[in-house]
Scaffold this active site. Structure first.
Site, PDB file in Angstrom:
ATOM      1  N   LYS A 258      36.252  23.508  30.027  1.00 47.77           N
ATOM      2  CA  LYS A 258      36.718  23.455  28.648  1.00 47.77           C
ATOM      3  C   LYS A 258      37.803  22.395  28.475  1.00 47.77           C
ATOM      4  O   LYS A 258      38.634  22.195  29.379  1.00 47.77           O
ATOM      5  CB  LYS A 258      37.301  24.807  28.233  1.00 47.77           C
ATOM      6  N   GLN A 318      34.955  36.906  37.838  1.00 53.03           N
ATOM      7  CA  GLN A 318      33.964  36.087  37.158  1.00 53.03           C
ATOM      8  C   GLN A 318      34.008  34.728  37.818  1.00 53.03           C
ATOM      9  O   GLN A 318      34.960  34.420  38.538  1.00 53.03           O
ATOM     10  CB  GLN A 318      34.279  35.988  35.675  1.00 53.03           C
ATOM     11  N   ASP A 353      32.008  28.111  30.322  1.00 56.38           N
ATOM     12  CA  ASP A 353      32.494  27.726  31.653  1.00 56.38           C
ATOM     13  C   ASP A 353      32.546  28.914  32.618  1.00 56.38           C
ATOM     14  O   ASP A 353      33.065  28.791  33.713  1.00 56.38           O
ATOM     15  CB  ASP A 353      33.890  27.073  31.546  1.00 56.38           C
ATOM     16  N   ASP A 389      41.794  41.315  35.030  1.00 52.23           N
ATOM     17  CA  ASP A 389      41.257  40.725  33.818  1.00 52.23           C
ATOM     18  C   ASP A 389      40.002  41.479  33.378  1.00 52.23           C
ATOM     19  O   ASP A 389      39.079  41.694  34.176  1.00 52.23           O
ATOM     20  CB  ASP A 389      40.920  39.252  34.128  1.00 52.23           C
ATOM     21  N   ASN A 390      39.973  41.887  32.113  1.00 44.61           N
ATOM     22  CA  ASN A 390      38.762  42.504  31.543  1.00 44.61           C
ATOM     23  C   ASN A 390      38.090  43.543  32.434  1.00 44.61           C
ATOM     24  O   ASN A 390      36.890  43.474  32.681  1.00 44.61           O
ATOM     25  CB  ASN A 390      37.731  41.414  31.245  1.00 44.61           C
ATOM     26  N   GLU A 418      43.893  45.010  32.111  1.00 45.84           N
ATOM     27  CA  GLU A 418      43.893  44.270  30.852  1.00 45.84           C
ATOM     28  C   GLU A 418      42.606  44.590  30.099  1.00 45.84           C
ATOM     29  O   GLU A 418      41.686  43.797  30.038  1.00 45.84           O
ATOM     30  CB  GLU A 418      44.009  42.753  31.108  1.00 45.84           C
ATOM     31  N   LYS A 530      46.083  27.691  28.208  1.00 44.86           N
ATOM     32  CA  LYS A 530      44.848  28.031  28.910  1.00 44.86           C
ATOM     33  C   LYS A 530      43.999  26.797  29.144  1.00 44.86           C
ATOM     34  O   LYS A 530      43.176  26.770  30.053  1.00 44.86           O
ATOM     35  CB  LYS A 530      44.042  29.058  28.096  1.00 44.86           C
ATOM     36  N   TYR A 531      44.172  25.770  28.273  1.00 49.46           N
ATOM     37  CA  TYR A 531      43.277  24.619  28.342  1.00 49.46           C
ATOM     38  C   TYR A 531      43.982  23.292  28.597  1.00 49.46           C
ATOM     39  O   TYR A 531      43.341  22.275  28.672  1.00 49.46           O
ATOM     40  CB  TYR A 531      42.455  24.528  27.041  1.00 49.46           C
TER      41      TYR A 531
END
Lengths: 670, 670
Positions: A258, A318, A353, A389-390, A418, A530-531
């Site tokens: 990204k 992930q 991504d 995460d998630n 989270e 983040k990017y």
């Protein structure tokens, strides 16, 4: 009479106990899940216990660390209507079990009946013999003083002295107490379940987290390293945080990387999103080469520890398309009919991504073991705190198994879930083992919303297994109220997070710099870290570092703020004023917080405080000491006037000192 | 990558199901006890069911008679917030089990995502191929029409026709419905418990009991016999009762026999208390010779049955000192240190003519079997209903075992628990198997008391296992309000008992004769039939037999009154007016009851009725037909004026007829 048929008595009737133990609480889903405590906390247990007929009963709470065979006992006392309560304290860092036991109190029943008969003028000479029998039965186990006492009293009951005197002796509290040690628990009833307590270290309940992107802290806009970040530690420590949490530190994928502002077009030099984990440089057990080496990380951890700070890592299961797993284990991912790999999506949203891992892969046993080995790897490097995460997009059974297994070897391990999702799912993850959980705090705004939510979290069964961790912002969430409320809103949310919940955290430095620029119509930060790499002037005019330092200091100095379940709300006449207090277990530390929820205007009104709960007499003055402003007020009575200008301070954090004595007052105010 | 260690995956993770099923309700004490239903009733089940991630799920309720291996299923529908509900009806007179199952709905998830993507303008050509795969997977099980449908649709998805058309086909309700038959339940999650339903015949829920002392019905003051009592049957039947319950019919002890008015001095000819069971004439399996023979009892039973009346016996597990058990099994009783036997007592009260049985006897297994054989003996004579005296003074485990065992051979058996004691104990007996229970109704007087108590009995978990049986009086209880309220009070209590609860009973003929003379300062009847023969003029001026007949007829003709859990209260402005309604399951039978709780004065006020619940439009008139007085009123709107003179009638029992059509109205009122 007909012949008695010798029929088998079924199990239920095999233990001939007349006592019934039921509705033990806390008990989560029939005992399927443990409750949670930290060392030093108490477990208060209630149960409904009763017998047939008119006999008195005794009830006790049995408990022990799960790895010690010996039960400890605490008396349970009647609350009325056959409900009983007892409590124990968690002393070791070990999981505990507890259960409830009841038995007939034959001697107590005898004492009660003897008294009633005597008062009604009934001849009790045979009753005294019954009492003698009971005392002599106790002699089978009693030794020393007790034995002597029982023997002499039995003799007295069998003797010829005045009955009135014997009745008085029989009713004495001393004999009652002594005989309670010889209750026939072995003939009593035991609640058929041992209920579990998952015990964590104290930090699971009391912690202040600071999240930041290490890559933003390089010199002159360069990619930051762990070594660069070491220079932040003194200031993070000064602000009073005890956990530093890094977003994923692993190599970042190249395919579909990204660009800035989540663009699908990636420009040269764009660093990619840290949650797109894995490249030819390695996967979840590797470190992004730009951040440094494993040794650099360990050095950072060592330095942080010197400041009393622990390092938490992100656990994001992930993969970027370039993750080594993809080639080595294609069957751990989902493939589409056209032969392409399945990317993460939540239609119509796409995460170009990132590949989700297929937890239902035919090879799931190897997959799960490998995923667990990632935690074991980092635990091996000294990491004990994981922000997950998630977790709600992975099977519950996976987390149940992973966390149970890790805790066996690392009882200090803390997992923060989270999961921003539906309540049942968030609560199920907590039941399954997550130590702490993100919450809906971020989106609660009104007085009623805060009261309802905190009541759910602290006054219902949820309080037993769900440990909230309140975040005013995260890299994914710049909530609407921070986009428009300015500096007062940031301070207000800081104080709310830090005093409503004993666990809280901020994502910095955007928080303390009051960064409020969002992607239009979204809760996403504009130019999100983040990017892209950002660089920050940490000492920019208006920063909140000093306020944060003060708030964290107040938390450390006041035990009342080191737990969450002790919160109680106070009545205010103005709905823009939220008032609540927390009191330490010993009652000596009382913190009253009053927050102006309106970041724009001064709000004022009366606040009613619970003087009886604070053990303050209504006609005595008491001291209200604002620990933020250091202002001191002498209050009297339960109703007090509050006025808060958000541009000066949106909140009072008041230490209430009940016992003002004239002589000391002067000293105190000087 | 490091070698994957092949660690054992523990049980929890062995079934790789992503669905979680929890908080199934009703579930009594974690499934330890069954809920109760009668044939024809519904069981409504809720559960919290959810999965990780974003997939749609399907949930169903599995149920079956416990003696049939084949599960039936009912869809459960979402109530929101991950809560699901489904229901099934009890068809057989057999205990049932139920449980809940959830699974991922892959096709449903695919449909939802396809629609979202299509609407967002995403290319869905590969998604259609995924759908084709799913349809072809279903083909492994599908046959006939479904198979044909799936095959052709899969071909369409793989073909080249317009995508918009394919998307429309994919979203059709028809395909959605068809694919639901092929959900992968085998890969879903099953709630780990099978929860039980104890199923009884309809009379367990709907019955009207008439208790009387047969010995009071002899000619000219002589001891009555079963044969004498046969002449009462037509009138009992005319009054509409379907259960006749006798106090104990066994030989009565001689030692310490009680005289009139519970006197410890027994005069010649005093018959003794029927609950002092056993003499040289026999014990619990024998009949008092003055009442007749076993054949006489059987003849009475046969005659009663001809009138649609069943006979209930009293089961009082206690003995007179002359009971044959005392000599044959001295170890079944308690003995005191002076060698005397232990009489029943509840200090300072004494029961000089009764010995308690020692359920904790060393020989308890033989004792318990013998006690059970008493029930078996009378069941062998055709008795199916037992009113159990003071069950709360015997071990719960005893009842659990006895009732379970009797129900195996006699599924029609009904046990009514006469436990006037603390709530936990009463509820525990009901959980353990008692079919019906005496209640606190007898002592509830105010509007708030009735609303609170009925809410507890019908709207909490208690409703699932505790079947109330309301008694305005018993041989032990002439409540204060009947001692002073006169005939209006008797009628009021009759109507309350008969319409609040679908099970009710009276102790006659003292009830219908409005006998209100008590032992001073007590709730005991003066000249109680417990201790002497009485003779009654059943047709005495002012008797209530016609009112009772009418009330029972109304109960029989109106299904709304044949259950208890359907009660709902209505608002009244006057606290002396209690208003409630019951509606039959099909909504066609609505009975509104309004009771004047003041037996002395006329009370009036507005009553608010729930027109939406009754499906009545606010601007339409509807008919309120008082089934007691036969008066008819045309009402409109939710608020109606009520005036009740207790000396005319203390209550309206109104049938509400929603849909008045002009043409029929005239007929109806003519």
């Amino acid at each position: 009479m007909p012949e008695v048929k010798s029929k088998k008595i079924p199990v239920k009737a095999k233990v001939l106990s007349r006592v019934n133990v039921e509705r033990v609480s806390p008990e989560i889903d029939g005992g399927q899940f443990p409750i949670k405590r930290v060392q030093g906390e108490r477990v208060v247990v209630q149960a409904s216990v009763f017998a047939d007929g008119h006999d008195e009963i005794a009830v006790r709470l049995g408990y022990r660390p799960v790895n010690e065979p010996e039960w400890r006992y605490a008396d349970m006392l009647p609350l009325g209507n056959d409900r009983w309560e007892g409590a124990f304290e968690i002393e070791r860092l070990a999981d505990y079990v507890y259960t409830v036991q009841g038995c007939i109190d034959s001697f107590g029943s005898w004492q009660r009946d003897l008294k009633k008969k005597w008062e009604a003028g009934v001849n009790v000479s045979v009753d005294l013999l019954v009492g003698a029998d009971l005392l002599e039965q106790a002699l089978e186990k009693a030794v020393g003083d007790s034995a002597e006492k029982f023997r002499s009293l039995a003799a007295r009951f069998r003797g010829r002295g005045p009955v009135s005197e014997a009745v008085a002796l029989a009713s004495s509290e001393d004999i009652q107490r002594s005989m309670r040690d010889f209750l026939a628990w072995d003939k009593g009833a035991l609640y058929p379940k041992e209920l579990h307590v998952a015990v964590d270290r104290k930090q699971a309940l009391f912690s202040a987290w600071y999240e930041f992107f290490p890559r933003s802290w390089g010199p002159e806009g360069k990619h930051g390293t762990f070594r660069d970040c070491e220079r932040l530690l003194p200031e993070i420590a000064r602000m009073g945080f005890d956990v530093v949490y890094f977003p994923p530190i692993h190599p970042i994928g190249v395919t579909n990387r990204k660009g800035k502002n989540n663009s699908v077009i990636c420009e040269a030099g764009d660093p990619g999103c840290p949650w797109a984990i894995g490249s030819s440089d390695g996967g979840h057990k590797s470190i992004h080469p730009f951040l440094g080496t494993l040794d650099d990380l360990k050095h950072f951890i060592g330095e942080a520890n010197r400041y009393g700070i622990e390092v938490a890592l992100d656990l994001a299961y992930q993969c970027a398309p370039d993750h080594p797993y993809v080639k080595a284990h294609p069957d751990w991912f989902k493939w589409r009919p056209d032969g392409s790999i399945q990317f993460a999506e939540n239609p119509p949203k796409k995460y170009e991504d990132v590949l989700p891992i297929n937890f239902e892969s035919a090879d799931w046993k190897n997959l799960w073991s490998e995923l667990k080995s990632i935690v074991e790897f980092w635990a091996g490097q000294g990491i004990r705190i994981f922000r997950v995460d998630n977790p709600h997009t992975k099977p519950f059974a996976f987390w149940d198994w992973l966390i149970e297994d890790i805790r066996k070897n690392y009882p200090q391990a803390i997992f923060l879930a989270e999961a921003f999702t539906r309540p049942h799912v968030m609560y199920r993850l907590a039941k399954g083992g997550f130590t702490q959980s993100y919450t809906y705090f971020t989106w609660r705004n009104t007085k009623q919303e805060f009261m309802d939510y905190l009541t759910e979290l602290t006054r219902t069964e949820v309080a037993e297994y769900f440990r909230p961790n309140f975040w005013p912002n995260t890299p994914d969430i710049l909530p609407v109220h921070l986009q428009s409320g300015g500096r007062p809103a940031f301070i207000m949310r800081l104080i709310l997070a830090a005093t409503l919940s004993s666990n809280y955290g901020i994502y910095g430095p955007v928080f303390e710099l009051c960064v409020d620029k969002a992607v239009p119509q979204k809760e996403e930060y504009a130019q999100s870290e983040k990017y892209e790499l950002r660089s920050w002037n940490w000492n920019q005019e208006g920063h909140l570092k000093d306020v944060i330092a003060r708030v964290n200091q107040v938390r450390r100095e006041n035990p009342a703020l080191q737990e969450t379940r002790n919160i109680r709300f106070c009545e205010t006449k103005n709905d823009a004023l939220l008032a609540y207090y927390k009191m330490s277990k010993d009652g000596r530390n009382i913190i009253l917080v009053i927050v102006n929820l309106d970041p724009y205007h001064t709000q004022c009104g009366m606040v009613t405080v619970p003087l009886p709960a604070w053990n303050i007499e209504p006609d005595r003055p008491y001291l209200a000491h604002d620990l933020l402003s250091n202002d001191r007020y002498i209050w009297q009575g339960e109703s007090n006037y509050i006025e808060l200008n958000p541009h000066i301070s949106p909140a009072h954090v008041i230490r209430v000192r009940p016992h003002l004595h004239r002589e000391q007052d002067f000293d105190y105010f000087m």
